[in-house]
Scaffold this motif. Structure first.
Motif, PDB file in Angstrom:
ATOM      1  N   THR A  42      -0.183   8.572   7.392  1.00 25.30           N
ATOM      2  CA  THR A  42      -0.932   8.585   6.135  1.00 25.30           C
ATOM      3  C   THR A  42      -2.386   8.961   6.344  1.00 25.30           C
ATOM      4  O   THR A  42      -2.964   9.681   5.529  1.00 25.30           O
ATOM      5  CB  THR A  42      -0.825   7.202   5.443  1.00 25.30           C
ATOM      6  OG1 THR A  42       0.562   6.937   5.181  1.00 25.30           O
ATOM      7  CG2 THR A  42      -1.607   7.144   4.145  1.00 25.30           C
ATOM      8  N   ARG A  86       6.983   4.051   3.522  1.00 25.51           N
ATOM      9  CA  ARG A  86       7.698   5.178   2.897  1.00 25.51           C
ATOM     10  C   ARG A  86       9.021   4.735   2.315  1.00 25.51           C
ATOM     11  O   ARG A  86       9.426   5.191   1.239  1.00 25.51           O
ATOM     12  CB  ARG A  86       7.985   6.265   3.947  1.00 25.51           C
ATOM     13  CG  ARG A  86       6.847   7.216   4.180  1.00 25.51           C
ATOM     14  CD  ARG A  86       7.254   8.232   5.231  1.00 25.51           C
ATOM     15  NE  ARG A  86       8.256   9.152   4.717  1.00 25.51           N
ATOM     16  CZ  ARG A  86       7.972  10.332   4.196  1.00 25.51           C
ATOM     17  NH1 ARG A  86       6.722  10.732   4.134  1.00 25.51           N
ATOM     18  NH2 ARG A  86       8.928  11.110   3.743  1.00 25.51           N
ATOM     19  N   GLY A 137      -0.476  -2.583  10.837  1.00 26.90           N
ATOM     20  CA  GLY A 137      -0.159  -1.571   9.827  1.00 26.90           C
ATOM     21  C   GLY A 137      -0.501  -2.117   8.448  1.00 26.90           C
ATOM     22  O   GLY A 137      -0.545  -3.337   8.244  1.00 26.90           O
TER      23      GLY A 137
HETATM   24  P1  ADP Z   1      -0.735   5.038   8.959  1.00 29.21           P
HETATM   25  O1  ADP Z   1       0.739   4.989   8.806  1.00 29.21           O
HETATM   26  O2  ADP Z   1      -1.329   6.382   8.707  1.00 29.21           O
HETATM   27  O3  ADP Z   1      -1.196   4.423  10.260  1.00 29.21           O
HETATM   28  P2  ADP Z   1      -1.237   2.700   7.236  1.00 29.21           P
HETATM   29  O4  ADP Z   1      -1.130   1.661   8.315  1.00 29.21           O
HETATM   30  O5  ADP Z   1      -2.407   2.553   6.304  1.00 29.21           O
HETATM   31  O6  ADP Z   1      -1.384   4.172   7.783  1.00 29.21           O
HETATM   32  O7  ADP Z   1       0.136   2.687   6.417  1.00 29.21           O
HETATM   33  C1  ADP Z   1       0.325   3.482   5.291  1.00 29.21           C
HETATM   34  C2  ADP Z   1       1.331   2.831   4.367  1.00 29.21           C
HETATM   35  O8  ADP Z   1       0.843   1.530   3.968  1.00 29.21           O
HETATM   36  C3  ADP Z   1       1.553   3.599   3.081  1.00 29.21           C
HETATM   37  O9  ADP Z   1       2.932   3.508   2.757  1.00 29.21           O
HETATM   38  C4  ADP Z   1       0.689   2.847   2.046  1.00 29.21           C
HETATM   39  O10 ADP Z   1       1.202   2.955   0.709  1.00 29.21           O
HETATM   40  C5  ADP Z   1       0.815   1.425   2.538  1.00 29.21           C
HETATM   41  N1  ADP Z   1      -0.348   0.581   2.176  1.00 29.21           N
HETATM   42  C6  ADP Z   1      -1.673   0.913   2.229  1.00 29.21           C
HETATM   43  N2  ADP Z   1      -2.443  -0.107   1.819  1.00 29.21           N
HETATM   44  C7  ADP Z   1      -1.598  -1.118   1.487  1.00 29.21           C
HETATM   45  C8  ADP Z   1      -1.777  -2.450   0.979  1.00 29.21           C
HETATM   46  N3  ADP Z   1      -2.991  -2.946   0.732  1.00 29.21           N
HETATM   47  N4  ADP Z   1      -0.668  -3.208   0.767  1.00 29.21           N
HETATM   48  C9  ADP Z   1       0.569  -2.730   1.030  1.00 29.21           C
HETATM   49  N5  ADP Z   1       0.799  -1.479   1.490  1.00 29.21           N
HETATM   50  C10 ADP Z   1      -0.259  -0.687   1.724  1.00 29.21           C
END
Ligand code: ADP
Ligand code: BMX
Ligand code: ZN
Length: 291
Positions: A11, A181, A241
Motif C-alpha cells: 500500500t 485486501r 501492520g
Molecule cells: P503496507 O501493506 O503497505 O505495509 P499497511 O501496514 O498500512 O501497509 O497496510 C495496509 C492495509 O491496512 C490496507 O488494507 C488498509 O486499508 C489497512 N489499514 C490502514 N489503516 C488502517 C486502520 N487504521 N485500521 C484498519 N486497517 C487499516
C-alpha cells in the motif's frame, strides 16, 4: 553513521533516516504505485531517495515479496500490481550510490522487535496483517530466512480448504481470509468497495457485517498463531501492520487464542516500533551485517 531505511509495502512506500542511536528522522511516505510495473516502482524509489542525497552512508530496504539475493519476486502478485523479478538492490544502489542491504519486510520487522525484546526472549515470531499477511521468525536469536529467502511466508499457510483462492495460486491461504485486501474483497452491499481501514471504522460504529469481517480475520490469525506455537514453540508473537495494529484487533485475537487448549497459548504483543518496524528492522539488520 546514518542509514537510509526504506520500507516497500503493498500500500505504501516509507523512508527515513536511522541515526547512530537508532533514532528515526525525516520520515516520509508515498503510495505504492497502483500498477507497480518495474518502471513505475523504479521511478517511485528514485523520487523517494532524492530527498536524502548526501544524508546517509548506507541504505537498508525492507520489502514485501520474496527478497532473494537482491531480487524481489512477488509471491502474491496481486499485492504488487503484477511486479516480478525486480532487481531491487541494484536499482537502489544505482540511485543512491551507496551500499545497500535488502530483505523481506516482515523478516526485517521480526528482527527489530527481537532486538527490542532480546533481554526477555530468544524465540520471537512477528506477524504483519497489512495489505497481505507476512511473517518473520527469530529462533534462538537468529533470523530465519531460509535457503531461498522464503522462510516466514506464513500468510500462505492454509486457513480454509474451502476458502477463496489466494493471489499466490493456492486455495484458502491465511492472506486470502485475513489481510487488509481480503477484508476489503469480502465486503458486500453497503461495504462493497470500501478499504479495510473504512471497514474497521464501520465495525467501531456498530456495523454487523464489518464486525464479522474483522472477527473472521482475527480468527484466522488466531489459528495461525496456534499452528506457529505447535511448530516453533515461539515465546511470543508480535503483531504489526495497519490491520494488526488497529484498535481492538490484538485483543480479539487474544480472546480467540484463549479458547484453544493451553499448549497453544503464547503472549501476543503489539509491535513496539509500530508502523516503523520494517524501517527499523532493515536498519538494524544492516548494522548486524556490518554493511
Ligand atoms: P503496507 O501493506 O503497505 O505495509 P499497511 O501496514 O498500512 O501497509 O497496510 C495496509 C492495509 O491496512 C490496507 O488494507 C488498509 O486499508 C489497512 N489499514 C490502514 N489503516 C488502517 C486502520 N487504521 N485500521 C484498519 N486497517 C487499516
Ligand atoms: C505477501 C508477500 C510477503 C509479504 C506480505 C506482507 C508479496 C508481494 N508479498 O504475503 O512477501 O511479507 O505479503 O506484505 O508476495 P505487506 O505489503 O502487507 O506489508
Ligand atoms: Zn497464498
Amino acid at each position: 553513521m546514518n542509514t537510509l531505511a526504506i520500507d516497500i509495502g503493498g500500500t505504501k512506500l516509507a523512508a527515513a533516516l536511522v541515526g547512530a542511536e537508532n533514532e528515526i528522522s525525516q520520515r516520509m511516505e508515498i503510495p505504492t504505485p497502483a500498477n507497480a510495473n518495474p518502471q513505475a516502482l523504479e521511478q517511485a524509489l528514485a523520487q523517494l531517495v532524492e530527498a536524502y542525497q548526501g544524508k546517509a552512508q548506507r541504505v537498508a530496504v525492507a520489502s514485501t515479496g520474496i527478497i532473494d539475493k537482491g531480487i524481489l519476486t512477488a509471491l502474491n502478485p496481486d499485492n504488487l500490481g503484477g511486479l516480478n523479478h525486480f532487481p531491487l538492490q541494484a536499482v537502489v544502489e544505482k540511485y543512491t550510490g551507496l551500499p545497500c542491504v535488502v530483505l523481506n519486510d516482515a523478516q526485517a520487522a521480526a528482527w527489530a522487535e527481537y532486538c527490542y525484546l532480546s533481554a526477555q526472549f530468544k524465540h520471537v515470531t512477528f506477524i504483519t496483517v497489512s495489505t497481505g499477511v507476512g511473517g518473520g521468525v527469530v529462533i534462538n536469536g537468529e533470523l530465519l530466512t531460509g535457503p531461498h529467502a522464503f522462510a516466514g511466508h506464513i500468510g500462505h499457510i492454509q486457513a480454509d480448504p474451502n476458502g477463496p483462492r489466494c493471489g499466490c495460486g493456492r486455495v484458502g491461504c491465511v492472506e486470502a481470509v485475513a489481510s487488509g485486501r481480503a477484508i476489503a474483497a469480502s465486503a458486500k452491499q453497503e461495504l462493497a468497495g470500501k478499504s479495510a481501514r473504512e471497514i474497521f471504522a464501520q465495525a467501531q460504529s456498530g456495523n454487523l457485517q464489518a464486525q464479522q469481517l474483522v472477527a473472521r480475520s482475527a480468527q484466522a490469525i488466531c489459528q495461525l498463531i496456534g499452528n506457529l506455537k505447535a511448530l516453533l514453540d515461539t515465546e511470543c508473537i508480535v503483531l504489526g501492520g495497519s490491520v494488526g495494529l488497529a484498535a481492538g484487533y490484538r485483543q480479539q485475537v487474544e480472546h480467540q487464542l484463549a479458547q484453544l487448549p493451553e499448549p497453544f497459548h503464547v503472549p501476543i504483543y503489539s509491535a513496539h516500533f509500530q508502523h516503523d518496524a520494517g524501517l527499523m528492522g532493515a536498519a538494524l539488520w544492516s548494522e548486524h551485517l556490518a554493511l
